[in-house]
Scaffold this motif. Structure first.
Motif, short mmCIF file in Angstrom:
data_model
loop_
_atom_site.label_atom_id
_atom_site.label_comp_id
_atom_site.label_asym_id
_atom_site.label_seq_id
_atom_site.Cartn_x
_atom_site.Cartn_y
_atom_site.Cartn_z
N SER A 147 60.56 42.96 62.85
CA SER A 147 60.24 44.16 62.94
C SER A 147 61.41 44.85 61.32
CB SER A 147 60.17 46.10 63.83
OG SER A 147 59.38 45.10 64.45
N ILE A 148 62.78 44.98 62.13
CA ILE A 148 63.76 45.28 60.77
C ILE A 148 63.09 44.38 59.51
CG2 ILE A 148 66.15 45.20 60.84
CD1 ILE A 148 66.30 45.80 63.67
N LEU A 149 62.85 43.38 59.32
CA LEU A 149 63.35 42.55 58.29
C LEU A 149 61.64 42.85 57.30
CD1 LEU A 149 63.90 38.60 59.85
CD2 LEU A 149 64.78 40.27 58.47
N GLU A 150 61.03 43.30 58.09
CA GLU A 150 59.77 43.88 57.16
C GLU A 150 59.49 45.78 57.33
OE1 GLU A 150 57.55 42.61 56.20
OE2 GLU A 150 57.79 40.82 56.92
N GLY A 151 60.98 46.02 57.23
CA GLY A 151 60.67 47.60 57.26
C GLY A 151 60.52 48.56 58.11
N ALA A 152 59.70 47.99 59.42
CA ALA A 152 59.12 49.10 60.64
C ALA A 152 60.68 49.51 60.93
CB ALA A 152 58.34 48.01 61.10
N PRO A 153 60.45 50.59 61.96
CA PRO A 153 61.23 51.12 63.20
C PRO A 153 60.89 50.62 64.10
CG PRO A 153 60.32 52.67 61.81
CD PRO A 153 59.80 50.97 60.87
N TYR A 154 61.84 49.83 65.36
CA TYR A 154 61.95 49.10 66.45
C TYR A 154 62.04 50.42 67.30
CZ TYR A 154 61.12 45.92 70.14
OH TYR A 154 60.98 44.51 70.70
N VAL A 155 60.76 50.45 68.27
CA VAL A 155 61.50 51.00 69.62
C VAL A 155 61.69 50.15 71.26
CG1 VAL A 155 60.84 53.25 71.28
CG2 VAL A 155 60.53 52.83 69.00
N ASN A 156 62.68 49.91 72.02
CA ASN A 156 62.47 49.10 72.77
C ASN A 156 62.34 50.20 73.92
OD1 ASN A 156 62.98 47.34 74.69
ND2 ASN A 156 65.56 47.42 74.99
N GLY A 157 60.96 50.07 74.55
CA GLY A 157 60.59 50.97 75.98
C GLY A 157 61.28 50.34 77.16
N SER A 158 62.17 48.96 76.67
CA SER A 158 62.81 48.58 78.15
C SER A 158 64.07 48.55 78.26
CB SER A 158 61.63 47.26 78.65
OG SER A 158 60.53 46.52 78.78
N LEU A 195 70.00 46.75 56.75
CA LEU A 195 68.84 46.67 55.83
C LEU A 195 67.83 48.36 56.16
CD1 LEU A 195 66.71 43.37 56.46
CD2 LEU A 195 67.94 44.31 54.93
N GLN A 196 69.00 49.50 56.97
CA GLN A 196 68.78 51.00 56.91
C GLN A 196 67.58 51.04 57.64
OE1 GLN A 196 70.75 53.39 55.74
NE2 GLN A 196 71.78 52.33 56.53
N VAL A 197 67.20 50.19 58.58
CA VAL A 197 65.40 50.48 59.42
C VAL A 197 65.61 51.11 60.45
CG1 VAL A 197 63.91 49.15 60.90
CG2 VAL A 197 64.90 48.39 58.30
N PHE A 198 65.06 51.96 60.73
CA PHE A 198 65.40 52.41 62.06
C PHE A 198 64.78 52.03 63.45
CE2 PHE A 198 63.75 57.21 60.37
CZ PHE A 198 65.28 57.13 59.98
N ILE A 199 66.25 51.80 64.39
CA ILE A 199 65.57 51.42 65.99
C ILE A 199 66.64 52.82 66.70
CG2 ILE A 199 66.31 48.90 65.39
CD1 ILE A 199 69.59 49.64 65.94
N CYS A 200 65.78 52.37 68.05
CA CYS A 200 65.16 53.84 68.87
C CYS A 200 65.93 52.32 70.54
CB CYS A 200 64.56 54.18 69.30
SG CYS A 200 64.46 55.42 70.19
N GLY A 201 66.35 53.10 71.68
CA GLY A 201 66.71 51.93 72.63
C GLY A 201 67.49 53.42 73.59
N ASP A 202 67.52 53.04 74.97
CA ASP A 202 66.09 52.16 75.24
C ASP A 202 65.52 52.58 76.93
OD1 ASP A 202 67.65 49.30 73.51
OD2 ASP A 202 69.62 49.95 75.07
N ASP A 203 64.39 51.67 77.10
CA ASP A 203 63.88 52.34 78.33
C ASP A 203 63.50 53.62 78.47
OD1 ASP A 203 63.03 51.71 80.70
OD2 ASP A 203 64.78 51.22 82.00
N PHE A 254 65.48 62.09 73.64
CA PHE A 254 64.94 62.73 74.95
C PHE A 254 63.80 61.86 75.47
CE2 PHE A 254 60.73 64.99 75.65
CZ PHE A 254 60.86 65.70 76.54
N PHE A 255 63.74 60.19 74.79
CA PHE A 255 62.35 59.41 74.94
C PHE A 255 62.57 58.20 76.11
CE2 PHE A 255 61.21 61.90 71.47
CZ PHE A 255 59.57 62.28 71.69
N MET A 256 64.23 58.58 76.07
CA MET A 256 64.47 57.17 76.70
C MET A 256 66.06 57.08 78.11
SD MET A 256 64.31 54.88 74.93
CE MET A 256 62.88 55.38 73.76
#
Ligand code: NAD
Length: 517
Positions: A276-287, A303-311, A470-472
């Motif tokens: 996802s990061i290499l494709e510039g797509a934000p990635y959220v880790n829901g676990s 690469l300035q791509v959003f990531i968000c975690g965890d669970d 809020f979601f994590m």
């Protein structure tokens, strides 16, 4: 006497020197106030209120967004897809209690409102949805795709999830019975053996080939659906922790090399994140697993791509982060928190494996740390409440999660105050709206550029999207940023940030004029 509050859903235009609306952008100035504190050698505490100005530019045109879920064929994945298809096609269904119309209840962005201000006509509080202030993606318009180790079509997967009412499943079948999840990146070492019978839809080859296929999948989805942006959200099973090893997953370069070398400690979830990061797509880790190993975070930063975690923080943990905030916030000393879950869905089945349970157990146990640490009057010398978390697999109950919790506290003159709570809800109904919110808000954050005081450059927000805490359960923060678990503070962060985008002040809750003479 008129009502005390009303909700307006029309777009809100802010009239202020702090904001300009052009055809393409909303440009705002936000005065951020915080207090710096110094502690002298003699223990004196001095507080210095400080102001700094942030400037925001928010693109007004909403991207055409697609959502890719890892674990599309699971209970959450199918429930999210069901809601989006049902809403898009305005489906209605019958249950013994009557007719139901598709909706996104449980979603902060779709059903939440917040206070914009006071009506100049009659002094009532005026509330609006967040999307009235800044344009946001409509989830009805969001194409869905994703991967799953099980190659069942979504109609059959919905039947086996036993989340949706039979009439709704029948109405959805024609829309989803040809939708089959993409083959998945998989490694038997990271998932419980009890999941192996469903693993019939896998990308062949080693980790590098799997990574390349995942990247092609994201690109194909974008091209075939004519999308501007894709958000990838992990809602597949909880993996075991991967070992964090120097030279393997500590830097982006080493991580990419480790993938090339098919290193056994690169988890499938890290492969999805890297793709996802290499494709510039934000990635959220829901676990709760450590997908976002240091090398992965560094890659996102580079690469300035959003990531968000965890669970995802969806049920008991969410309640805990409200209840303990309430108790400690009132000066009550929580002494024990003993919480049980029992349910019988596939996720719980896989968590019966003790290795897979470990990250989940850690995530569930951490959710009140900031609340306790914030009050050394009640909790001196690193004291902590006794916190016990038990989960049990009860197949008959399927996705219906039961949560029984007991909180015992000390209140005035050490008298005991015991609360016992029972919650029951479909696990996926708790989680699915969060997935929709995360996609919608990631898209919004992609359109924001911010200039901090002293800089002359507008930049995107920090790649570690802690604003979505809020979601994590264990919000991932950047660098030294402290973790906030209290749900109200987390909600206020999202609300005030959206207000800042249009130059509105943060909510003070003072309602001062009516309190003064
Ligand atoms: P589920 O078991 O029904 O679905 C998970 C899906 O992931 C399955 O269809 C499985 O085949 C698939 N999968 C497993 N490994 C995969 C891989 N490597 N690639 C692609 N697909 C893969 O579980 P669920 O109830 O939908 O929950 C999903 C995740 O969300 C779990 O990890 C759970 O811990 C997390 N979560 C759920 C909640 C909630 O439902 N309330 C709350 C917090 C976190």
């Amino acid at each position: 006497k008129s009502a005390r509050a009303r909700t307006l859903v029309a777009p809100v235009i802010v009239s202020s020197d702090n904001v300009q609306y052009s055809e393409d952008e909303i440009i705002s100035k936000y005065s951020y106030t915080d207090t710096k504190v110094t502690i002298g050698e003699d223990g004196t505490v001095t507080a210095f209120p400080q102001n700094s100005v942030f400037e925001f530019k928010t693109r007004r045109r909403v991207s055409r967004l697609g959502l890719m879920m890892v674990g599309l064929g699971g209970n959450n994945g199918t429930t999210v897809a069901a809601a989006m298809y049902a809403k898009k096609h305005s489906l209605e269904w019958q249950t013994r209690t009557g007719t139901h119309v598709s909706n996104y209840k449980g979603s902060l962005t779709q059903c939440g409102t917040f206070r914009v201000g006071t009506s100049s006509e009659d002094g009532t509080d005026v509330y609006s949805p967040l999307s009235s202030l800044v344009p946001m993606v409509n989830p009805d318009d969001m194409p869905v795709s994703g991967w799953d180790i099980s190659g069942r079509n979504l109609a059959d997967a919905m039947d086996s999830a036993q989340v949706l009412e039979p009439d709704l499943r029948n109405k959805l079948r024609p829309f989803v019975d040809k939708v089959v999840p993409l083959p998945a990146a998989f490694d038997t070492d990271f998932i419980a053996d009890n999941q192996l019978p469903r693993a019939d839809n896998l990308i062949p080859g080693q980790k590098q080939e799997q990574l390349e296929q995942l990247r092609r999948d994201i690109r194909n989805f974008k091209e075939t659906q004519g999308l501007d942006e894709v958000v990838v959200i992990w809602t597949a099973n909880s993996e075991r922790y991967s070992k964090e090893i120097e030279g393997v997953n500590d830097t982006s370069e080493n991580l990419l090399k480790a993938i090339q070398g098919n290193h056994p400690e690169v988890s499938p979830s890290t492969l999805y994140a890297v793709a996802s990061i290499l494709e510039g797509a934000p990635y959220v880790n829901g676990s709760p697993q450590n997908t976002l190993v240091p090398g992965c975070v560094k890659l996102a930063e580079e690469l300035q791509v959003f990531i968000c975690g965890d669970d995802f923080k969806s049920g008991q943990t969410k309640m805990k982060s409200v209840l303990v905030d309430y108790l400690i916030g009132c000066g009550v000393k929580v002494k024990t928190m003993v919480t049980y879950n029992h349910l019988g869905n596939n996720d719980m089945y896989q968590l019966t494996d003790q290795v897979m349970w470990k990250p989940k157990s850690a995530a569930k146990s951490k959710v009140i740390e900031d609340l306790v640490e914030a009050n050394e009057v009640l909790y001196p010398n690193n004291e902590k409440p006794d916190h016990v978390v038990v989960v049990k697999y009860v197949p008959f109950l399927g996705d219906s999660k039961r949560d029984v919790s007991e909180y015992t506290s000390e209140t005035f003159l050490d008298s005991h105050y015991t609360m016992i709570m029972h919650n029951e809800c479909l696990d996926s109904a708790l989680c699915a709206p969060l997935i929709i919110d995360l996609a919608v808000l990631c898209e919004l954050f992609q359109r924001i550029r911010v200039k901090v005081q002293g800089s002359d450059e507008f930049k995107s927000m920090h790649p570690v999207l802690s604003a979505l805490g809020f979601f994590m359960k264990i919000p991932k923060t950047a660098g030294e940023e402290p973790i906030v678990n209290a749900l109200n503070r987390q909600r206020a962060c999202i609300e005030n940030l959206v207000k800042a985008l249009v130059g509105l002040p943060a909510e003070s809750h003072l309602l001062l004029p009516t309190k003064c003479q």
